[in-house]
Design a protein around this motif. Structure first.
Motif, short mmCIF file in Angstrom:
data_model
loop_
_atom_site.label_atom_id
_atom_site.label_comp_id
_atom_site.label_asym_id
_atom_site.label_seq_id
_atom_site.Cartn_x
_atom_site.Cartn_y
_atom_site.Cartn_z
N THR A 36 -2.80 -0.75 7.79
CA THR A 36 -3.12 -1.83 6.84
C THR A 36 -1.90 -2.39 6.14
O THR A 36 -1.86 -3.56 5.78
CB THR A 36 -4.10 -1.34 5.76
OG1 THR A 36 -3.51 -0.24 5.07
CG2 THR A 36 -5.41 -0.90 6.36
N TYR A 55 -2.24 -0.40 2.38
CA TYR A 55 -1.66 -1.63 1.83
C TYR A 55 -1.97 -1.81 0.35
O TYR A 55 -1.08 -2.10 -0.46
CB TYR A 55 -2.14 -2.86 2.62
CG TYR A 55 -1.81 -4.15 1.92
CD1 TYR A 55 -0.48 -4.50 1.69
CD2 TYR A 55 -2.81 -4.98 1.42
CE1 TYR A 55 -0.16 -5.65 1.00
CE2 TYR A 55 -2.48 -6.14 0.74
CZ TYR A 55 -1.17 -6.47 0.53
OH TYR A 55 -0.86 -7.61 -0.17
N GLU A 56 -3.24 -1.65 -0.02
CA GLU A 56 -3.61 -1.91 -1.41
C GLU A 56 -2.82 -1.03 -2.37
O GLU A 56 -2.40 -1.47 -3.45
CB GLU A 56 -5.11 -1.67 -1.62
CG GLU A 56 -6.03 -2.56 -0.80
CD GLU A 56 -5.92 -4.03 -1.14
OE1 GLU A 56 -5.63 -4.37 -2.29
OE2 GLU A 56 -6.12 -4.85 -0.21
N TYR A 77 -4.16 -9.60 -3.58
CA TYR A 77 -4.04 -10.99 -3.12
C TYR A 77 -4.23 -11.86 -4.34
O TYR A 77 -5.28 -11.79 -5.00
CB TYR A 77 -5.12 -11.32 -2.06
CG TYR A 77 -5.31 -10.19 -1.07
CD1 TYR A 77 -4.59 -10.14 0.11
CD2 TYR A 77 -6.18 -9.14 -1.37
CE1 TYR A 77 -4.73 -9.08 0.98
CE2 TYR A 77 -6.33 -8.07 -0.50
CZ TYR A 77 -5.62 -8.04 0.67
OH TYR A 77 -5.75 -6.99 1.53
#
Lengths: 575, 79
Positions: A245, A319-320, A419
């Motif tokens: 990710t 990723y987060e 995001y």
């Protein structure tokens, strides 16, 4: 037919019921949200005796369906005050389904001050004393439970943060190697489990793929076809298996929508240093893995194993999390990110919420931006339960209030993920309107906004975002109910055979004849039940808005603000 | 004209001595398109899933301008 295990913590009594007819075709999020809707008073205190913790495998979990081992955990959220479903990988979902368990419902609250462990096995369900596990981090709890009950068991557990009932506490479970890092992280459900004095649920099942199938041959053919669909799509077949990710870091940065310095900028000059490419390089050099499956039978294998410099293993860095502790805090060092990630896993904290909270504390000047050592020091205070540690574990909204910060990126009290809504406006609509609070997975418009999967909608313009988010929220509510990993959506959005093949698997398993339209109706029913709960819990349209600063503070480099009008946001659920 | 290029997700392996994410200059004739840039770098178009010019999505047929920041990606996803 399956059964529901009901755990009355007040009487410390376990009963096993047949799944009632009305829940027969519900799984995962559809089941947790429906049970919470039907049984939890929306105005109850989330940490009081009337809230319930509901844990459910998906409809397809425990079968040979590829990537179908997701676990749903639900309840009333102490973070948002609304309904919550948090979703995890790991091995527990498949094991629950193989024990014939469709849901575990934990209710009440013991008065004796003790801690308990629920053991689920082919012999049945029993509640055991667990005072010896109290106060321990999740890695140690998982290790002890695997020694005590066998190294194949799934261990669903909470850390000290959950025991302290902190609002950012998650519920974790382990991967096949025993890492307690697969989190139903969001919304503070670890605090709900802690309020029930339930430290762990041990799921002991000898099989993983033997959930009953009405038509095994038909199922096998459909599962094979679905695996092919996943293998053939460039994202699920090549992209995710190669770097995981965190490969998103660079494209989100280039697109100018990587929230940096508590949502001040859209690009971070050290993004590449904390990206999936860098992670793969370091992980492999240290004897870790750039690709790894969080549960057996996953074909996308998007996880990783990152060895820290001192030999402890953080598996994975997603990723987060890399964003929350990296660009969000202006930290450009993967080892610092890995350390913060490991600490959160052990403490039992949601990494997104904790990262957003640290960003708000940096905004307040409590510690400087970019100071990794200070962030680690602050996070370690959670172990001691100091007042500062409790603030760190209580979420960004609480931290913002305590320190008088106006730039607090939360919706319904839940921190925004990786995001920026000003340059990825479809996700902004999802953050604003999802019954979950700011949640990127609830309607992942990054697909069409940035990744050009499932069409293309210009991320910088308000047009088309409401419809995009609505359709994704409906489809996601369905996918979250199947036990399939949401990442199958990358392939399903682009392949017209995707959804029909999922339905073919469900029909072969349950002897039903559901259509794609029925699936979308299920998604809508889930959202309606969740919205209804939130309505009675006191939410209004004012809660379906982003924080004000996103509407007047332009985000470089595109210098856009969030400008989807409120009256359009109010139309997301017009169906 | 000169553009600034960044390669990601393994595409950097097509260009000698370039690391992922590291911007490097490429000279192209005026009016050069993204497809010509790929040709110049020796990157097969089939390997490129997304092209961003100055943070906005572009296609292989798009014309580049002096000073453009160009990023090339293979298929990727996550979340």
């Amino acid at each position: 037919m399956g059964k529901i295990v009901r755990v009355d913590m007040t009487a410390r009594k376990v009963t096993v019921e047949e799944v009632p007819e009305k829940y027969r075709l519900l799984g995962g999020r559809a089941l947790t949200s429906q049970v919470v809707h039907d049984e939890v008073p929306p105005t109850c205190h989330p940490l009081g005796p009337h809230n319930k913790l509901v844990i459910a495998p998906g409809l397809l979990s425990g079968t040979p369906a590829p990537s179908s081992g997701r676990l749903s955990v639900g309840g009333k959220s102490p973070l948002t005050g609304g309904i919550k479903e948090a979703n995890a990988g790991g091995i527990s979902s498949q094991k629950l389904a193989n024990l014939g368990i469709r849901a575990v419902v934990v209710e009440g609250r013991p008065q004796d001050g003790g801690w308990y462990l629920l053991r689920l096995s082919p012999e049945g369900a029993e509640l055991l004393p667990a005072d010896d596990l109290a106060g321990k981090g999740t890695y140690e709890v998982t290790k002890i439970c695997r020694e005590r009950f066998g190294d194949k068991v799934g261990v669903i557990t909470i850390g000290p943060a959950g025991e302290m009932m902190l609002s950012a506490a998650g519920v974790t479970n382990n991967d096949p190697e025993g890492n307690s890092s697969r989190y139903a992280g969001r919304g503070g459900l670890g605090a709900v489990m802690g309020s029930k004095r339930l430290k762990a649920i041990v799921v002991d099942s000898p099989s993983l793929f033997n959930a009953p199938l009405k038509e095994p041959e038909r199922f096998k053919a459909a599962a094979k076809r679905f695996a092919d669909i996943l293998h053939q799509h460039p994202v699920t077949g090549q992209g995710l298996p190669a770097y995981g990710t965190n490969v998103l870091m660079n494209i989100i940065n280039e697109a100018g929508t990587l929230p940096t310095r508590n949502f001040r900028f859209g690009r971070f000059d050290k993004a590449a240093e904390v990206s999936g490419e860098k992670l793969a390089e370091v992980a492999v050099a240290r004897g870790g893995l750039a690709t790894h499956a969080c549960h057996p039978g996953c074909v996308m294998r998007c996880s990783n194993v990152y060895p820290l410099p001192d030999g402890r293993v953080c598996a994975p860095i997603e990723y987060e999390t890399a964003w929350a502790f990296g660009p969000n805090l202006e930290i450009g060092d993967l080892d610092v990110i890995g350390e913060l990630n490991y600490l959160c896993n052990d403490l039992g904290l949601d990494t997104i919420e904790t990262g957003v909270t640290l960003g708000v504390l940096m905004e307040a000047g409590v510690i400087p931006f970019g100071d990794g050592e200070a962030a680690i020091r602050l996070l370690k205070e959670v172990y001691q339960g100091t007042p500062m540690g409790r603030i760190v574990g209580s979420g960004a909204a609480a931290a913002g209030r305590i320190f008088g910060v106006t730039r607090v990126p939360v919706v319904k009290g839940q921190g925004l993920p990786a995001y920026d809504p000003r340059a990825c406006k479809g996700n902004g609509v999802t953050y604003a309107t999802s019954p979950m609070g700011a949640d990127h997975t609830a309607g992942y418009a990054v697909t069409a906004n940035i990744l050009k999967v499932g069409g293309y909608v210009d991320p910088l313009k308000p047009e088309g975002q409401v419809e995009l988010s609505r359709n994704l929220q409906i489809a996601t509510a369905f996918i979250d109910s199947t036990g399939l990993c949401l990442f199958v959506a990358f392939a399903v959005l682009d392949n017209p055979e995707g959804l029909p093949t999922i339905l073919e698997m469900i029909n072969a398993q349950y002897g039903t004849s559901l259509t794609v339209e029925d699936a979308m109706e299920m998604g809508k029913r889930v959202l309606k039940a969740e919205r209804e709960f939130n309505l009675w819990a006191g939410f209004t349209r004012a809660d379906d808005r982003l924080p004000e600063f996103f509407t007047y503070e332009p985000l470089p480099p595109h210098n856009t603000v969030f400008d989807v009008p409120g009256e359009e946001l109010d139309r997301v659920f017009d169906f | 004209m000169r553009v600034e290029v960044r390669l990601f997700g393994g595409l950097e392996k097509f260009v000698k001595d370039v690391r992922f994410g590291e911007g490097f200059p490429v000279d192209l004739p005026e009016g050069g398109r993204v497809a010509e840039l790929l040709d110049r770098l020796g990157i097969p178009p089939s390997q490129v899933f997304s092209v961003l010019i100055n943070g906005r999505h572009a296609s292989l047929a798009d014309v580049l301008r002096e000073g453009d920041r160009v990023a090339l990606f293979p298929p990727l996803g996550g979340g």
